[in-house]
Design an enzyme around this catalytic site. Sequence first.
Site: not given
Length: 246
Positions: A104, A179
């Site tokens: 990510c 994330h």
Amino acid sequence: MSEEGKRVHRKSFYPLESHPEVFTEVTHGLGVSSSLVWADVLSIDEPEILAMTPRPAFALVLVFPTTPTYQSQKKEDEAGREAYTGKGEDEPIVWWKQTIYNACGLYGILHSICNGPARQHIQSSSVMAGLLEKAIPLGPTDRALVLEGSPELEKIHTTAAMKGDTAPPEHADDEVEHHYIAFVTSSKTGNLYLLDGDRKGPIDLGVKLQEGGDMLSGPALEAVRTYLHREDNVGFSLLALVQEGK
């Protein structure tokens, strides 16, 4: 990330540390001008500290823990959205569907350099220019395969992932707690977008930067604040893609 989420990814990379030097190495390796670098944003609420970040800022990448609150809110948001099917030069934003597990951070970089003013700094004949040439005519699923099939991209990412202040996990598919998402502008409409490869598509925030403003000005910072307050998030960090010497 849950086991259910993990199964949708076909490939795994070692995760990138949220470190300006690591992000900058990947960015330059992909073929973006050396005048663009990543910098820490140490505060979005204290003007004197915010002023320490170089300007102009072309994109922001927010790093945060994937708490139960986040997972619940994401599930609720995505339930009512249609999957993005955009492609071609006329799409308002370049969005990459994430099919590489633990990458990510890479997707945050890709979203940042492929949109807004940063895209003008991608050098011709570079790895990134070649990926865009192949990917732009394609829909999200086939576009994702372009990234998966690039040994150059994997080498650039893996080399950088081995650096930073924290040792990488033992295995590329080990679960990590954080994330990365990007905030960028559309070069077509000027609207602010939240880009996350784990969503169904790009999220148009429906606002524009003020004239002469950059991604460290009011509307962009308010978008970050709104996101953080909604998710009740702590332990986040923020990186800005900035142009040196301006």
